[in-house]
Design a protein around this motif. Structure first.
Motif, PDB file in Angstrom:
ATOM      1  N   ARG A  55       0.822  -1.194   0.000  1.00 24.89           N
ATOM      2  CA  ARG A  55       0.000   0.000   0.000  1.00 24.89           C
ATOM      3  C   ARG A  55       0.871   1.265   0.000  1.00 24.89           C
ATOM      4  O   ARG A  55       0.592   2.233  -0.707  1.00 24.89           O
ATOM      5  CB  ARG A  55      -0.924  -0.013   1.225  1.00 24.89           C
ATOM      6  N   SER A  56       1.935   1.252   0.794  1.00 20.47           N
ATOM      7  CA  SER A  56       2.858   2.393   0.821  1.00 20.47           C
ATOM      8  C   SER A  56       3.525   2.597  -0.533  1.00 20.47           C
ATOM      9  O   SER A  56       3.704   3.733  -0.989  1.00 20.47           O
ATOM     10  CB  SER A  56       3.921   2.191   1.902  1.00 20.47           C
ATOM     11  N   ALA A  57       3.894   1.497  -1.192  1.00 24.05           N
ATOM     12  CA  ALA A  57       4.491   1.610  -2.525  1.00 24.05           C
ATOM     13  C   ALA A  57       3.507   2.243  -3.503  1.00 24.05           C
ATOM     14  O   ALA A  57       3.890   3.058  -4.351  1.00 24.05           O
ATOM     15  CB  ALA A  57       4.926   0.229  -3.024  1.00 24.05           C
ATOM     16  N   ASN A  58       2.218   1.889  -3.388  1.00 23.22           N
ATOM     17  CA  ASN A  58       1.203   2.505  -4.247  1.00 23.22           C
ATOM     18  C   ASN A  58       1.107   4.009  -4.008  1.00 23.22           C
ATOM     19  O   ASN A  58       0.970   4.800  -4.946  1.00 23.22           O
ATOM     20  CB  ASN A  58      -0.160   1.867  -3.986  1.00 23.22           C
ATOM     21  N   VAL A  59       1.161   4.409  -2.726  1.00 29.53           N
ATOM     22  CA  VAL A  59       1.107   5.834  -2.405  1.00 29.53           C
ATOM     23  C   VAL A  59       2.288   6.558  -3.028  1.00 29.53           C
ATOM     24  O   VAL A  59       2.136   7.617  -3.664  1.00 29.53           O
ATOM     25  CB  VAL A  59       1.090   6.044  -0.881  1.00 29.53           C
ATOM     26  N   LEU A  60       3.492   6.011  -2.870  1.00 26.20           N
ATOM     27  CA  LEU A  60       4.683   6.654  -3.415  1.00 26.20           C
ATOM     28  C   LEU A  60       4.611   6.737  -4.940  1.00 26.20           C
ATOM     29  O   LEU A  60       4.990   7.749  -5.539  1.00 26.20           O
ATOM     30  CB  LEU A  60       5.932   5.896  -2.981  1.00 26.20           C
ATOM     31  N   ALA A  61       4.115   5.673  -5.574  1.00 28.15           N
ATOM     32  CA  ALA A  61       3.996   5.685  -7.034  1.00 28.15           C
ATOM     33  C   ALA A  61       3.013   6.760  -7.482  1.00 28.15           C
ATOM     34  O   ALA A  61       3.266   7.491  -8.449  1.00 28.15           O
ATOM     35  CB  ALA A  61       3.549   4.310  -7.533  1.00 28.15           C
ATOM     36  N   SER A  62       1.879   6.884  -6.771  1.00 31.68           N
ATOM     37  CA  SER A  62       0.876   7.866  -7.190  1.00 31.68           C
ATOM     38  C   SER A  62       1.336   9.294  -6.921  1.00 31.68           C
ATOM     39  O   SER A  62       0.981  10.214  -7.660  1.00 31.68           O
ATOM     40  CB  SER A  62      -0.454   7.601  -6.479  1.00 31.68           C
ATOM     41  N   LEU A  63       2.131   9.498  -5.869  1.00 33.40           N
ATOM     42  CA  LEU A  63       2.660  10.830  -5.615  1.00 33.40           C
ATOM     43  C   LEU A  63       3.607  11.284  -6.728  1.00 33.40           C
ATOM     44  O   LEU A  63       3.711  12.465  -7.031  1.00 33.40           O
ATOM     45  CB  LEU A  63       3.391  10.863  -4.274  1.00 33.40           C
ATOM     46  N   ARG A  64       4.271  10.325  -7.348  1.00 38.04           N
ATOM     47  CA  ARG A  64       5.238  10.655  -8.403  1.00 38.04           C
ATOM     48  C   ARG A  64       4.586  10.745  -9.776  1.00 38.04           C
ATOM     49  O   ARG A  64       5.003  11.532 -10.608  1.00 38.04           O
ATOM     50  CB  ARG A  64       6.361   9.614  -8.434  1.00 38.04           C
ATOM     51  N   ALA A  65       3.561   9.940 -10.022  1.00 36.45           N
ATOM     52  CA  ALA A  65       3.013   9.874 -11.382  1.00 36.45           C
ATOM     53  C   ALA A  65       1.503  10.072 -11.448  1.00 36.45           C
ATOM     54  O   ALA A  65       0.924   9.940 -12.530  1.00 36.45           O
ATOM     55  CB  ALA A  65       3.398   8.538 -12.029  1.00 36.45           C
ATOM     56  N   GLY A  66       0.840  10.340 -10.328  1.00 34.15           N
ATOM     57  CA  GLY A  66      -0.589  10.585 -10.353  1.00 34.15           C
ATOM     58  C   GLY A  66      -1.393   9.336 -10.673  1.00 34.15           C
ATOM     59  O   GLY A  66      -0.964   8.209 -10.437  1.00 34.15           O
ATOM     60  N   ALA A  67      -2.575   9.550 -11.236  1.00 34.80           N
ATOM     61  CA  ALA A  67      -3.504   8.453 -11.482  1.00 34.80           C
ATOM     62  C   ALA A  67      -2.992   7.454 -12.514  1.00 34.80           C
ATOM     63  O   ALA A  67      -3.470   6.328 -12.578  1.00 34.80           O
ATOM     64  CB  ALA A  67      -4.856   9.005 -11.931  1.00 34.80           C
ATOM     65  N   ALA A  68      -2.023   7.856 -13.322  1.00 32.15           N
ATOM     66  CA  ALA A  68      -1.502   6.955 -14.361  1.00 32.15           C
ATOM     67  C   ALA A  68      -0.416   6.029 -13.838  1.00 32.15           C
ATOM     68  O   ALA A  68       0.140   5.232 -14.594  1.00 32.15           O
ATOM     69  CB  ALA A  68      -0.949   7.785 -15.521  1.00 32.15           C
ATOM     70  N   SER A  69      -0.087   6.102 -12.542  1.00 36.20           N
ATOM     71  CA  SER A  69       1.017   5.310 -12.005  1.00 36.20           C
ATOM     72  C   SER A  69       0.648   3.827 -11.953  1.00 36.20           C
ATOM     73  O   SER A  69      -0.522   3.466 -11.774  1.00 36.20           O
ATOM     74  CB  SER A  69       1.368   5.793 -10.599  1.00 36.20           C
ATOM     75  N   PRO A  70       1.645   2.943 -12.107  1.00 40.33           N
ATOM     76  CA  PRO A  70       1.381   1.517 -11.870  1.00 40.33           C
ATOM     77  C   PRO A  70       1.072   1.300 -10.408  1.00 40.33           C
ATOM     78  O   PRO A  70       1.365   2.144  -9.562  1.00 40.33           O
ATOM     79  CB  PRO A  70       2.702   0.847 -12.276  1.00 40.33           C
TER      80      PRO A  70
END
Length: 358
Positions: free
Chosen positions: A37-52
């Motif tokens: 879940r934390s990895a998802n948060v970090l990914a979305s902070l960097r790339a927004g809704a298009a993040s993996p």
């Protein structure tokens, strides 16, 4: 951590299947899910809704999905549209095997012999190109699949002799907490789970995000001291204001008031069109949809901890029409307000609060 952006329908999703046996150390699985879940948060902070992102499913000993865990554990199993939702189009990427409770080597072998179906599931996952992740004695279940010959693995020192007798064609790495050997990622003890999660991020989402995760998942005394010193000398400013932050802050403080896009845009100091664009870009939803989610979050709390009627709660959450409130609540939670209260209320019915016995 802040909540991640709502993922786009086209964002790549990597699904992790997590079988839980009656003997499993379930805490391993829950800790690993928190890291995903934390990895998802970090990914979305960097790339927004298009993040993996990662998704996950809990499975039983037969390999069937576990649809609901009780109480506060529900968020780890219920697919409610959040980061843990495993959509039908998600790619099966890995199988995570937590350690299990067994007092000695013979009992470990007994657990494995009782769960040959899971061993076959591991073999099938490996044949399909998935990765297998193991913690501690979970390595026995993975190795019993017969697909990991000539691989390397990490185990606690007290398991090494027994494991080597059972699987002499697997090389154990002494003194190494986590081993990443092709399709098999193994960690000796639960304290290595953050390293295992970082390795999984690297395989699925690339080195750059893995480096970010490593810096967040691990204690770093030097960075902590530097951050405190910079803050004390006022070199670190407060988090910058943003259109989205202003709009959401206004929503949170006016949940019980009628919705007005114009008034919300004025509070965010932008035009209504610009506000709509920001919400769609960052959250993949409209301001009104986000307001409904905030109102439903408040409604859930009120249903859990108060004895107020559903119409009263509807008004407290900004809905003058109880029927409209019920429709929106069902859409966001999957159940009617009365059913939600029945399942989640933290207070007993009024009769349980009586002092007299008449």
């Amino acid at each position: 951590m802040p909540a991640p952006s709502v993922p786009s329908a086209t964002a790549p999703t990597f699904r992790i299947d997590i079988p839980l046996l009656p003997e499993s150390a379930a805490g391993n699985a829950l800790q690993f899910i928190d890291l995903l879940r934390s990895a998802n948060v970090l990914a979305s902070l960097r790339a927004g809704a298009a993040s993996p992102r990662f998704a996950w499913r809990l499975l039983d000993a037969e390999g069937l999905p576990i649809t609901a865990l009780p109480g506060p554990l529900a968020a780890y199993s219920q697919a409610a549209g959040g980061a843990h939702d495993a959509p039908s189009g998600s790619r099966a990427f890995a199988l995570f095997l937590p350690s299990f409770h067994a007092a000695d080597i013979p009992l470990i072998r007994s657990v494995v012999s009782r769960h040959q179906r899971l061993s076959r599931l591991v073999g099938l996952a490996l044949d399909q190109g998935q990765k297998v992740l193991t913690v501690g004695n979970g390595a026995w279940l993975a190795a019993s699949s017969g697909r990991l010959q000539d691989r390397q693995a990490s185990l606690p020192w007290f398991y090494m002799a027994g494991f080597e007798r059972d699987f002499p064609d697997i090389r154990l790495i002494a003194g190494q907490d986590v081993t990443d050997d092709g399709p098999w990622l193994s960690c000796a003890l639960p304290h290595g789970l953050s390293d295992m999660a970082t390795a999984l991020v690297r395989h699925a989402m690339g080195d750059e995000l893995a480096q970010v995760c490593a810096s967040v998942f691990h204690p770093d005394p030097e960075r902590a001291r530097a951050a405190l010193q910079a803050n004390a000398q006022q070199h670190i400013p407060a988090t910058r204001d943003s259109t989205l932050a202003r709009a959401i802050a206004y929503m949170e403080s006016h949940l019980d008031e009628p919705y007005s896009l114009a008034r919300l845009a004025e509070a965010a100091a932008v035009s209504p069109r610009t506000l709509l664009r920001h919400f769609q870009l960052e959250l993949s939803q409209s301001p009104l949809d986000h307001l409904h989610s905030l109102r439903c979050a408040r409604a859930k709390v009120l249903l859990e901890v108060t004895l107020e009627s559903v119409p009263s709660i509807a008004v407290a959450c900004g809905y003058s029409d109880p029927a409209a409130f019920r429709r929106i609540f069902v859409r966001h939670t999957g159940m009617a307000p009365a059913e939600y209260r029945k399942r989640h209320a933290l207070r007993a019915p009024r009769r349980r609060w009586r002092v007299d016995v008449s």
